[in-house]
Design a protein around this motif. Structure first.
Motif, PDB file in Angstrom:
ATOM      1  N   SER A  67      53.899  44.247 -23.837  1.00  0.00           N
ATOM      2  CA  SER A  67      53.043  45.372 -24.205  1.00  0.00           C
ATOM      3  C   SER A  67      52.743  45.362 -25.696  1.00  0.00           C
ATOM      4  O   SER A  67      51.603  45.583 -26.115  1.00  0.00           O
ATOM      5  CB  SER A  67      53.718  46.702 -23.813  1.00  0.00           C
ATOM      6  N   LEU A  68      53.763  45.090 -26.516  1.00  0.00           N
ATOM      7  CA  LEU A  68      53.552  45.059 -27.961  1.00  0.00           C
ATOM      8  C   LEU A  68      52.608  43.905 -28.324  1.00  0.00           C
ATOM      9  O   LEU A  68      51.718  44.070 -29.173  1.00  0.00           O
ATOM     10  CB  LEU A  68      54.892  44.899 -28.676  1.00  0.00           C
ATOM     11  N   ALA A  69      52.787  42.759 -27.672  1.00  0.00           N
ATOM     12  CA  ALA A  69      51.896  41.624 -27.945  1.00  0.00           C
ATOM     13  C   ALA A  69      50.448  41.984 -27.641  1.00  0.00           C
ATOM     14  O   ALA A  69      49.534  41.655 -28.411  1.00  0.00           O
ATOM     15  CB  ALA A  69      52.323  40.411 -27.115  1.00  0.00           C
ATOM     16  N   GLN A  70      50.223  42.689 -26.535  1.00  0.00           N
ATOM     17  CA  GLN A  70      48.859  43.074 -26.161  1.00  0.00           C
ATOM     18  C   GLN A  70      48.260  44.035 -27.182  1.00  0.00           C
ATOM     19  O   GLN A  70      47.089  43.904 -27.560  1.00  0.00           O
ATOM     20  CB  GLN A  70      48.878  43.695 -24.766  1.00  0.00           C
ATOM     21  N   ILE A  71      49.046  44.988 -27.665  1.00  0.00           N
ATOM     22  CA  ILE A  71      48.546  45.952 -28.653  1.00  0.00           C
ATOM     23  C   ILE A  71      48.226  45.246 -29.966  1.00  0.00           C
ATOM     24  O   ILE A  71      47.183  45.490 -30.591  1.00  0.00           O
ATOM     25  CB  ILE A  71      49.581  47.080 -28.861  1.00  0.00           C
ATOM     26  N   LEU A  72      49.118  44.366 -30.411  1.00  0.00           N
ATOM     27  CA  LEU A  72      48.886  43.675 -31.675  1.00  0.00           C
ATOM     28  C   LEU A  72      47.632  42.809 -31.600  1.00  0.00           C
ATOM     29  O   LEU A  72      46.849  42.741 -32.556  1.00  0.00           O
ATOM     30  CB  LEU A  72      50.102  42.815 -32.032  1.00  0.00           C
ATOM     31  N   ARG A  73      47.425  42.131 -30.456  1.00  0.00           N
ATOM     32  CA  ARG A  73      46.218  41.312 -30.298  1.00  0.00           C
ATOM     33  C   ARG A  73      44.952  42.159 -30.341  1.00  0.00           C
ATOM     34  O   ARG A  73      43.918  41.732 -30.852  1.00  0.00           O
ATOM     35  CB  ARG A  73      46.274  40.539 -28.976  1.00  0.00           C
ATOM     36  N   SER A  74      45.055  43.384 -29.809  1.00  0.00           N
ATOM     37  CA  SER A  74      43.865  44.246 -29.784  1.00  0.00           C
ATOM     38  C   SER A  74      43.502  44.761 -31.173  1.00  0.00           C
ATOM     39  O   SER A  74      42.355  45.154 -31.405  1.00  0.00           O
ATOM     40  CB  SER A  74      44.104  45.426 -28.844  1.00  0.00           C
ATOM     41  N   ARG A  75      44.472  44.759 -32.105  1.00  0.00           N
ATOM     42  CA  ARG A  75      44.207  45.265 -33.448  1.00  0.00           C
ATOM     43  C   ARG A  75      43.977  44.144 -34.466  1.00  0.00           C
ATOM     44  O   ARG A  75      43.515  44.411 -35.570  1.00  0.00           O
ATOM     45  CB  ARG A  75      45.392  46.140 -33.916  1.00  0.00           C
ATOM     46  N   ALA A  76      44.303  42.917 -34.103  1.00  0.00           N
ATOM     47  CA  ALA A  76      44.069  41.757 -34.985  1.00  0.00           C
ATOM     48  C   ALA A  76      43.282  40.738 -34.184  1.00  0.00           C
ATOM     49  O   ALA A  76      43.829  39.774 -33.654  1.00  0.00           O
ATOM     50  CB  ALA A  76      45.398  41.177 -35.472  1.00  0.00           C
ATOM     51  N   ARG A  77      41.981  40.988 -34.075  1.00  0.00           N
ATOM     52  CA  ARG A  77      41.176  40.192 -33.157  1.00  0.00           C
ATOM     53  C   ARG A  77      40.092  39.352 -33.828  1.00  0.00           C
ATOM     54  O   ARG A  77      39.244  38.785 -33.145  1.00  0.00           O
ATOM     55  CB  ARG A  77      40.546  41.096 -32.100  1.00  0.00           C
ATOM     56  N   ARG A  78      40.075  39.290 -35.154  1.00  0.00           N
ATOM     57  CA  ARG A  78      39.136  38.398 -35.823  1.00  0.00           C
ATOM     58  C   ARG A  78      39.560  36.938 -35.602  1.00  0.00           C
ATOM     59  O   ARG A  78      40.737  36.664 -35.346  1.00  0.00           O
ATOM     60  CB  ARG A  78      39.073  38.713 -37.320  1.00  0.00           C
ATOM     61  N   PRO A  79      38.621  36.007 -35.727  1.00  0.00           N
ATOM     62  CA  PRO A  79      38.950  34.599 -35.410  1.00  0.00           C
ATOM     63  C   PRO A  79      40.139  34.052 -36.190  1.00  0.00           C
ATOM     64  O   PRO A  79      40.927  33.264 -35.654  1.00  0.00           O
ATOM     65  CB  PRO A  79      37.662  33.853 -35.750  1.00  0.00           C
ATOM     66  N   ARG A  80      40.285  34.435 -37.450  1.00  0.00           N
ATOM     67  CA  ARG A  80      41.372  33.878 -38.270  1.00  0.00           C
ATOM     68  C   ARG A  80      42.636  34.728 -38.244  1.00  0.00           C
ATOM     69  O   ARG A  80      43.674  34.320 -38.787  1.00  0.00           O
ATOM     70  CB  ARG A  80      40.894  33.688 -39.710  1.00  0.00           C
ATOM     71  N   ASP A  81      42.581  35.930 -37.685  1.00  0.00           N
ATOM     72  CA  ASP A  81      43.795  36.743 -37.566  1.00  0.00           C
ATOM     73  C   ASP A  81      44.780  36.039 -36.637  1.00  0.00           C
ATOM     74  O   ASP A  81      44.386  35.414 -35.647  1.00  0.00           O
ATOM     75  CB  ASP A  81      43.469  38.125 -37.007  1.00  0.00           C
ATOM     76  N   LEU A  82      46.054  36.139 -36.963  1.00  0.00           N
ATOM     77  CA  LEU A  82      47.082  35.482 -36.155  1.00  0.00           C
ATOM     78  C   LEU A  82      48.218  36.443 -35.870  1.00  0.00           C
ATOM     79  O   LEU A  82      48.766  37.068 -36.782  1.00  0.00           O
ATOM     80  CB  LEU A  82      47.639  34.260 -36.894  1.00  0.00           C
ATOM     81  N   VAL A  83      48.557  36.576 -34.592  1.00  0.00           N
ATOM     82  CA  VAL A  83      49.707  37.370 -34.156  1.00  0.00           C
ATOM     83  C   VAL A  83      50.735  36.387 -33.608  1.00  0.00           C
ATOM     84  O   VAL A  83      50.417  35.540 -32.775  1.00  0.00           O
ATOM     85  CB  VAL A  83      49.310  38.389 -33.076  1.00  0.00           C
ATOM     86  N   ALA A  84      51.969  36.499 -34.087  1.00  0.00           N
ATOM     87  CA  ALA A  84      53.017  35.556 -33.689  1.00  0.00           C
ATOM     88  C   ALA A  84      54.295  36.299 -33.333  1.00  0.00           C
ATOM     89  O   ALA A  84      54.593  37.367 -33.905  1.00  0.00           O
ATOM     90  CB  ALA A  84      53.296  34.566 -34.820  1.00  0.00           C
ATOM     91  N   ARG A  85      55.001  35.731 -32.378  1.00  0.00           N
ATOM     92  CA  ARG A  85      56.366  36.208 -32.089  1.00  0.00           C
ATOM     93  C   ARG A  85      57.309  35.227 -32.765  1.00  0.00           C
ATOM     94  O   ARG A  85      57.373  34.056 -32.396  1.00  0.00           O
ATOM     95  CB  ARG A  85      56.612  36.250 -30.582  1.00  0.00           C
TER      96      ARG A  85
END
Length: 567
Positions: free
Chosen positions: A448-466
């Motif tokens: 759930s947290l991964a999905q929320i973070l992806r929805s808020r950092a969605r520009r091509p160069r934005d990166l969400v990592a665990r």
């Protein structure tokens, strides 16, 4: 556990099947692989070579004959004498592979003598040739002069068709101007002995072509195409010199009951052609070519090329088969049935050639199978590379991928002067949540947290990592400190809304996060480790301040603060 629908996989297989089928049909119809097929044929046909039949004898107009009998062309009296000698030796038949399309203006008596010799023998076949006309003009059929044509036992075409690489692989057993009415010279010779001249067309081997409607009478038409299995040595047949036969230096027993082919073999005279499987061989004469055709007919060894329709059908079966074999145990990985069918394709081609005397050009099917294998390997490598850089539970980038991108973005920031913001965050009391509600609930929280973070950092160069466990990072290129704090705030708001849904029994358990933020500016002399360390220190301060909040490394007050969610 919900099993994913197989519909996407079935749809993908259908699309792959259609693409492979279309490609192989295009390759077969366009003959783009003809050169490679010819090379493979030359390699495989080596297993079908035949021994030279000792009933075939070649009388050569060789260099020694030219020295002894004088310059070419000789008087037709000379040919008349040769025909009489061969008649007296009781040969089965003679193919006089010499073009006699013009009368001898200075020796009309020689023409008359040759015509009478042809009549006395009753076993001589004369050649017919097609000569290209002038540019954009129709071809010309070169026939023996009327008195020779009337005196000969039969006429046969002496065409030696060459492939684009100059190799004489094939023969058309019937050909002629306007219609395929002339048998090949060797076939006409054989038909003299079997008594089937004129009524054997329906029984001829080879690929039969439908007669074209309204065929032009000026067009050279071919039919009954065959591929020739040459003798182990293309000139392995018995050769004797024209001069030796003419001067009785050859015992009649060597000629009795033989098929004799008379032709030019002296260097510089006549056409020389390469033969399949003998790239180093200097070439064969037209007489050797006709001898090999006769040898093929005597042994019933003609190789018939498959028609285009059968080539397409067999290629389609071989190309589509791997997708069907994927359902069998041990063959689920596409490269295994594909490799199996590649081997089967060559084997089928060889077996048809060896035992059925049929030639199936396999390269189109092999090429499509190879392309399919390479694409599968490429996709597999990409998937493996992606898996090596992603977290299997959340699908986010893993720590290795994060470290690579962080270094790249730091270099970009130094070059462009744009800010680079980093959010490092933890789930509050995650261990306690795992212990109390189980690992399934913990996994649901992470997703759930991964999905929320992806929805808020969605520009091509934005990166969400665990980064590991319950630790996450969000890298935001070209993002100011204020914008980064705003994004962190929206994540907290999203989690608060998620907690409301959890109270209603929807979704994963309620949880909160602590966030540390740092924004790197161009004037800061920081390494990637320094940037991460500052954001991590801010995270530590957020935890010390009571959790469920965001704190920037540059600020003393939290960017977002709220009461911790009760767990």
């Amino acid at each position: 556990m919900i099993t994913p629908s197989p519909a996407p996989k079935i749809k993908t297989r259908v699309l792959i099947t259609i693409a492979a089928a279309a490609l192989v049909v295009l390759l077969v119809l366009s003959e783009l692989t003809a050169g490679a097929d010819a090379w493979l044929y030359d390699s495989l046909v080596a297993g079908t070579v035949r021994h030279a039949d000792d009933r075939v004898v070649l009388v050569d107009i060789d260099q020694r004959s030219l020295v002894e009998l004088g310059r070419w062309p000789w008087s037709r009296r000379t040919h008349a004498q040769l025909i009489d000698h061969l008649r007296e030796a009781e040969v089965k038949g003679v193919a006089l592979n010499i073009l006699l399309s013009e009368p001898a203006l200075f020796d009309p008596e020689g023409d008359a003598l040759l015509a009478r010799a042809l009549s006395r023998s009753g076993k001589v076949v004369l050649p017919v040739l097609a000569e290209p006309g002038q540019l954009n003009a129709p071809a010309i059929e070169l026939m023996p002069i009327p008195e020779f044509a009337a005196s000969a036992a039969a006429l046969g075409h002496a065409e030696m068709p060459l492939d684009d690489d100059g190799v004489a692989r094939r023969m058309f057993l019937q050909a002629g101007m306007g219609s395929a009415h002339w048998p090949a010279l060797a076939l006409a010779l054989l038909q003299l002995d079997t008594g089937t001249s004129g009524n054997m067309t329906a029984k001829l081997p080879g690929l039969h072509y439908s007669a074209p409607e309204a065929a032009s009478p000026q067009r050279w038409v071919r039919d009954h195409e065959v591929l020739i299995p040459y003798a182990s040595s293309p000139n392995a047949f018995r050769h004797v010199s024209y001069a030796d036969v003419l001067n009785n230096r050859i015992p009649p027993s060597l000629l009795r009951d033989r098929w004799v082919i008379v032709g030019v073999s002296a260097l510089g005279m006549g056409t020389q052609a390469q033969v399949p499987g003998h790239p180093a061989y200097p070439g064969i004469s037209g007489s050797d070519y006709q001898a090999n055709v006769l040898n093929m007919l005597l042994n019933g060894a003609a190789i018939t090329p498959l028609s285009t329709g059968w080539q397409v059908l067999l290629s389609l079966i071989l190309v589509v088969a791997p997708l069907a074999l994927c359902s069998l145990p041990g063959l689920q990985r596409i490269w295994r049935p594909t490799a199996l069918m590649m081997a089967a394709t060559i084997l089928v081609s060889f077996l048809l050639l060896q035992f059925a005397h049929l030639w199936f050009p396999p390269v189109s099917a092999l090429l499509v199978l190879t392309i399919g294998t390479l694409l599968w390997v490429y996709r597999r490598l990409r998937r493996t590379h992606k898996q090596a850089q992603s977290d299997p539970l959340t699908g986010l980038a893993n720590r290795n991928r994060f470290s690579q991108v962080l270094e790249q973005e730091m270099r970009t920031t130094r070059r462009t002067g744009q800010p680079l913001s980093l959010l490092v965050l933890d789930i509050d009391h995650f261990k306690q949540l795992n212990d109390n509600q189980g690992h399934a609930a913990g996994d649901a929280v992470l997703r759930s947290l991964a999905q929320i973070l992806r929805s808020r950092a969605r520009r091509p160069r934005d990166l969400v990592a665990r980064l590991g466990g319950d630790e996450f990072a969000v890298l935001l290129p070209e993002t100011s400190a204020q914008a980064a704090a705003t994004i962190a705030t929206t994540v907290h708001v999203d989690l608060a809304n998620l907690a409301t849904n959890a109270e209603l029994g929807n979704g994963p358990p309620a949880f909160s996060i602590s966030v540390g933020i740092h924004t790197h500016l161009n004037e800061d002399d920081l390494t990637p480790d320094d940037l991460f360390e500052r954001a991590d220190n801010a995270l530590y301060r957020a935890k010390q301040a009571g959790r469920n909040r965001s704190i920037s490394h540059a600020d003393e007050k939290p960017a977002f603060g709220g009461a911790p969610v009760v767990e």
